[in-house]
Scaffold this motif. Structure first.
Motif, PDB file in Angstrom:
ATOM      1  N   VAL A  92       1.898  -8.146  -1.758  1.00 40.18           N
ATOM      2  CA  VAL A  92       1.573  -6.912  -2.473  1.00 40.18           C
ATOM      3  C   VAL A  92       0.564  -6.106  -1.663  1.00 40.18           C
ATOM      4  O   VAL A  92      -0.410  -6.664  -1.156  1.00 40.18           O
ATOM      5  N   VAL A  93       0.816  -4.804  -1.552  1.00 48.15           N
ATOM      6  CA  VAL A  93      -0.174  -3.881  -0.996  1.00 48.15           C
ATOM      7  C   VAL A  93      -0.717  -3.061  -2.152  1.00 48.15           C
ATOM      8  O   VAL A  93       0.036  -2.383  -2.854  1.00 48.15           O
ATOM      9  N   LEU A  94      -2.023  -3.150  -2.378  1.00 46.16           N
ATOM     10  CA  LEU A  94      -2.684  -2.363  -3.413  1.00 46.16           C
ATOM     11  C   LEU A  94      -3.170  -1.081  -2.746  1.00 46.16           C
ATOM     12  O   LEU A  94      -4.081  -1.109  -1.921  1.00 46.16           O
ATOM     13  N   MET A  95      -2.536   0.046  -3.086  1.00 42.48           N
ATOM     14  CA  MET A  95      -2.653   1.269  -2.298  1.00 42.48           C
ATOM     15  C   MET A  95      -3.343   2.405  -3.053  1.00 42.48           C
ATOM     16  O   MET A  95      -2.913   2.793  -4.145  1.00 42.48           O
ATOM     17  N   ASP A  96      -4.408   2.942  -2.450  1.00 39.56           N
ATOM     18  CA  ASP A  96      -4.993   4.187  -2.936  1.00 39.56           C
ATOM     19  C   ASP A  96      -4.123   5.337  -2.422  1.00 39.56           C
ATOM     20  O   ASP A  96      -3.321   5.161  -1.495  1.00 39.56           O
ATOM     21  N   LEU A  97      -4.261   6.520  -3.004  1.00 46.96           N
ATOM     22  CA  LEU A  97      -3.441   7.653  -2.567  1.00 46.96           C
ATOM     23  C   LEU A  97      -4.225   8.671  -1.763  1.00 46.96           C
ATOM     24  O   LEU A  97      -3.812   9.068  -0.678  1.00 46.96           O
ATOM     25  N   GLY A  98      -5.370   9.119  -2.288  1.00 47.48           N
ATOM     26  CA  GLY A  98      -6.120  10.184  -1.634  1.00 47.48           C
ATOM     27  C   GLY A  98      -7.043   9.662  -0.561  1.00 47.48           C
ATOM     28  O   GLY A  98      -8.228   9.428  -0.796  1.00 47.48           O
ATOM     29  N   GLY A 133      -1.775   7.709   0.908  1.00 49.38           N
ATOM     30  CA  GLY A 133      -1.106   6.558   0.332  1.00 49.38           C
ATOM     31  C   GLY A 133       0.380   6.733   0.111  1.00 49.38           C
ATOM     32  O   GLY A 133       1.145   5.776   0.232  1.00 49.38           O
ATOM     33  N   VAL A 134       0.816   7.946  -0.220  1.00 52.81           N
ATOM     34  CA  VAL A 134       2.245   8.173  -0.442  1.00 52.81           C
ATOM     35  C   VAL A 134       3.021   7.970   0.855  1.00 52.81           C
ATOM     36  O   VAL A 134       4.038   7.264   0.892  1.00 52.81           O
ATOM     37  N   GLU A 135       2.549   8.587   1.922  1.00 55.82           N
ATOM     38  CA  GLU A 135       3.225   8.447   3.213  1.00 55.82           C
ATOM     39  C   GLU A 135       3.205   6.992   3.682  1.00 55.82           C
ATOM     40  O   GLU A 135       4.199   6.478   4.204  1.00 55.82           O
ATOM     41  N   ALA A 136       2.070   6.320   3.490  1.00 61.28           N
ATOM     42  CA  ALA A 136       1.972   4.916   3.890  1.00 61.28           C
ATOM     43  C   ALA A 136       2.929   4.050   3.076  1.00 61.28           C
ATOM     44  O   ALA A 136       3.586   3.152   3.618  1.00 61.28           O
ATOM     45  N   ASP A 164      -7.905   1.224   0.740  1.00 59.02           N
ATOM     46  CA  ASP A 164      -8.713   2.240   0.065  1.00 59.02           C
ATOM     47  C   ASP A 164      -9.776   2.705   1.052  1.00 59.02           C
ATOM     48  O   ASP A 164     -10.290   1.899   1.832  1.00 59.02           O
ATOM     49  N   ASP A 165     -10.106   3.989   1.014  1.00 60.89           N
ATOM     50  CA  ASP A 165     -11.062   4.502   1.994  1.00 60.89           C
ATOM     51  C   ASP A 165     -12.517   4.270   1.601  1.00 60.89           C
ATOM     52  O   ASP A 165     -13.419   4.603   2.367  1.00 60.89           O
ATOM     53  N   HIS A 166     -12.760   3.686   0.429  1.00 61.00           N
ATOM     54  CA  HIS A 166     -14.129   3.402   0.002  1.00 61.00           C
ATOM     55  C   HIS A 166     -14.413   1.901   0.106  1.00 61.00           C
ATOM     56  O   HIS A 166     -13.756   1.089  -0.551  1.00 61.00           O
ATOM     57  N   THR A 167     -15.406   1.561   0.907  1.00 61.61           N
ATOM     58  CA  THR A 167     -15.738   0.157   1.134  1.00 61.61           C
ATOM     59  C   THR A 167     -16.097  -0.560  -0.159  1.00 61.61           C
ATOM     60  O   THR A 167     -15.670  -1.697  -0.400  1.00 61.61           O
ATOM     61  N   LEU A 168     -16.882   0.095  -1.020  1.00 58.75           N
ATOM     62  CA  LEU A 168     -17.298  -0.542  -2.265  1.00 58.75           C
ATOM     63  C   LEU A 168     -16.108  -0.813  -3.177  1.00 58.75           C
ATOM     64  O   LEU A 168     -16.068  -1.838  -3.869  1.00 58.75           O
ATOM     65  N   VAL A 169     -15.141   0.094  -3.181  1.00 63.55           N
ATOM     66  CA  VAL A 169     -13.944  -0.114  -4.002  1.00 63.55           C
ATOM     67  C   VAL A 169     -13.151  -1.308  -3.477  1.00 63.55           C
ATOM     68  O   VAL A 169     -12.698  -2.160  -4.252  1.00 63.55           O
ATOM     69  N   ARG A 170     -12.993  -1.376  -2.165  1.00 62.45           N
ATOM     70  CA  ARG A 170     -12.266  -2.513  -1.584  1.00 62.45           C
ATOM     71  C   ARG A 170     -12.967  -3.823  -1.909  1.00 62.45           C
ATOM     72  O   ARG A 170     -12.327  -4.808  -2.284  1.00 62.45           O
ATOM     73  N   VAL A 194       8.092  -6.048   0.847  1.00 60.19           N
ATOM     74  CA  VAL A 194       6.686  -5.915   0.459  1.00 60.19           C
ATOM     75  C   VAL A 194       6.589  -4.969  -0.737  1.00 60.19           C
ATOM     76  O   VAL A 194       7.148  -3.874  -0.722  1.00 60.19           O
ATOM     77  N   ASN A 195       5.885  -5.392  -1.767  1.00 60.49           N
ATOM     78  CA  ASN A 195       5.730  -4.581  -2.973  1.00 60.49           C
ATOM     79  C   ASN A 195       4.434  -3.781  -2.905  1.00 60.49           C
ATOM     80  O   ASN A 195       3.387  -4.319  -2.538  1.00 60.49           O
ATOM     81  N   VAL A 196       4.518  -2.504  -3.249  1.00 54.30           N
ATOM     82  CA  VAL A 196       3.345  -1.629  -3.221  1.00 54.30           C
ATOM     83  C   VAL A 196       2.955  -1.268  -4.649  1.00 54.30           C
ATOM     84  O   VAL A 196       3.782  -0.801  -5.436  1.00 54.30           O
ATOM     85  N   LEU A 197       1.695  -1.501  -4.968  1.00 52.73           N
ATOM     86  CA  LEU A 197       1.137  -1.153  -6.274  1.00 52.73           C
ATOM     87  C   LEU A 197       0.051  -0.110  -6.056  1.00 52.73           C
ATOM     88  O   LEU A 197      -0.927  -0.362  -5.357  1.00 52.73           O
ATOM     89  N   VAL A 198       0.237   1.073  -6.622  1.00 47.21           N
ATOM     90  CA  VAL A 198      -0.732   2.154  -6.462  1.00 47.21           C
ATOM     91  C   VAL A 198      -1.895   1.956  -7.424  1.00 47.21           C
ATOM     92  O   VAL A 198      -1.698   1.686  -8.612  1.00 47.21           O
ATOM     93  N   LEU A 199      -3.112   2.094  -6.901  1.00 46.27           N
ATOM     94  CA  LEU A 199      -4.333   2.063  -7.706  1.00 46.27           C
ATOM     95  C   LEU A 199      -5.155   3.275  -7.297  1.00 46.27           C
ATOM     96  O   LEU A 199      -5.676   3.331  -6.180  1.00 46.27           O
ATOM     97  N   THR A 200      -5.268   4.265  -8.176  1.00 42.30           N
ATOM     98  CA  THR A 200      -5.826   5.547  -7.772  1.00 42.30           C
ATOM     99  C   THR A 200      -6.524   6.244  -8.931  1.00 42.30           C
ATOM    100  O   THR A 200      -6.346   5.870 -10.092  1.00 42.30           O
ATOM    101  N   VAL A 201      -7.302   7.270  -8.605  1.00 39.96           N
ATOM    102  CA  VAL A 201      -7.907   8.118  -9.639  1.00 39.96           C
ATOM    103  C   VAL A 201      -6.984   9.281  -9.990  1.00 39.96           C
ATOM    104  O   VAL A 201      -7.217   9.984 -10.969  1.00 39.96           O
TER     105      VAL A 201
END
Length: 220
Positions: free
Chosen positions: A53-59, A65-68, A11-17, A79-86
């Protein structure tokens, strides 16, 4: 499920991570092994750390996140990817599933739901929030088609339909085998047949199609 579930948070936000790490590590069996600030770093760290598991943001800036997710699934399919996004718009939903994500959660998810989702995905389950599922189904109906330009679904056997119903509710292969009295290998074989007949390549795609075709009595 692995005895110790290793999670990479991207995730690109430190506080979210930081907040996500604190939530996940409330469970002794979950270990956050790394954090990435964008998709490129997420891919690199996946190669280095090989998380469950990779917990992945998109934006995110740069590689999103989609490309990643697509690159991770191509290079390390285990490896399983779980999207967590707004983001809850149709395009993000469809693209993430096409890329191979095992689940899609919005960031308003409750702490215990996030933990349960990570554990489920680590065991091979598929996770869709009810609100996300409804949006996916509505989008599919409006488009009049499936996630990819696949041929029309072939009829499923009764056993394949039973397996698909349980998978669509987020059960792992082991849980499906326990409920139906089958071996895990037999469940995997049935799923392989389901994927081929429906023209899909993931549990989540199969689950969405099951919902679109009204094959499920309810979403739990």
């Amino acid at each position: 499920m692995p005895a110790n579930v290793r999670v990479l948070v991207v995730d690109d936000h430190t506080l979210v991570r930081r907040g996500t790490r604190e939530i996940l590590e409330r469970r002794a069996e979950i270990q956050v092994v790394g954090e990435g600030a964008d998709g490129e770093e997420g891919v690199s760290l996946t190669g280095q750390l090989r998380p469950d598991v990779v917990l992945m943001d998109l934006g995110m800036p740069g590689m999103g996140g989609v490309e990643a997710t697509r690159e991770i699934k191509q290079r390390w399919p285990q490896v399983n990817v779980l999207v967590l996004t707004v983001h809850d718009d149709d395009q993000y939903l469809f693209e993430a599933i096409r890329a191979g994500a095992s689940g899609y959660l919005l960031k308003d998810v409750h702490d215990h739901e996030l933990i349960d989702a990570v554990l489920s995905v680590a065991e091979g389950g598929a996770v869709l929030q009810p609100a996300v599922t409804r949006k996916l189904v509505a989008g599919l109906r409006l488009r009049g088609g499936v996630l990819d330009e696949a041929p029309p679904p072939s009829p499923l056997t009764q056993r394949e339909l039973q397996v698909l119903r349980l998978v669509a509710r987020g059960l792992s292969n082991r849980e499906v085998s326990d409920q139906l009295g089958l071996s895990v290998r037999t469940v995997e074989t049935h799923l392989s047949h389901v994927y081929r007949k429906l023209g899909v390549s993931s549990r989540t795609e199969a689950a969405v199609l099951a919902l679109r075709e009204s094959w499920l009595d309810e979403i739990s």
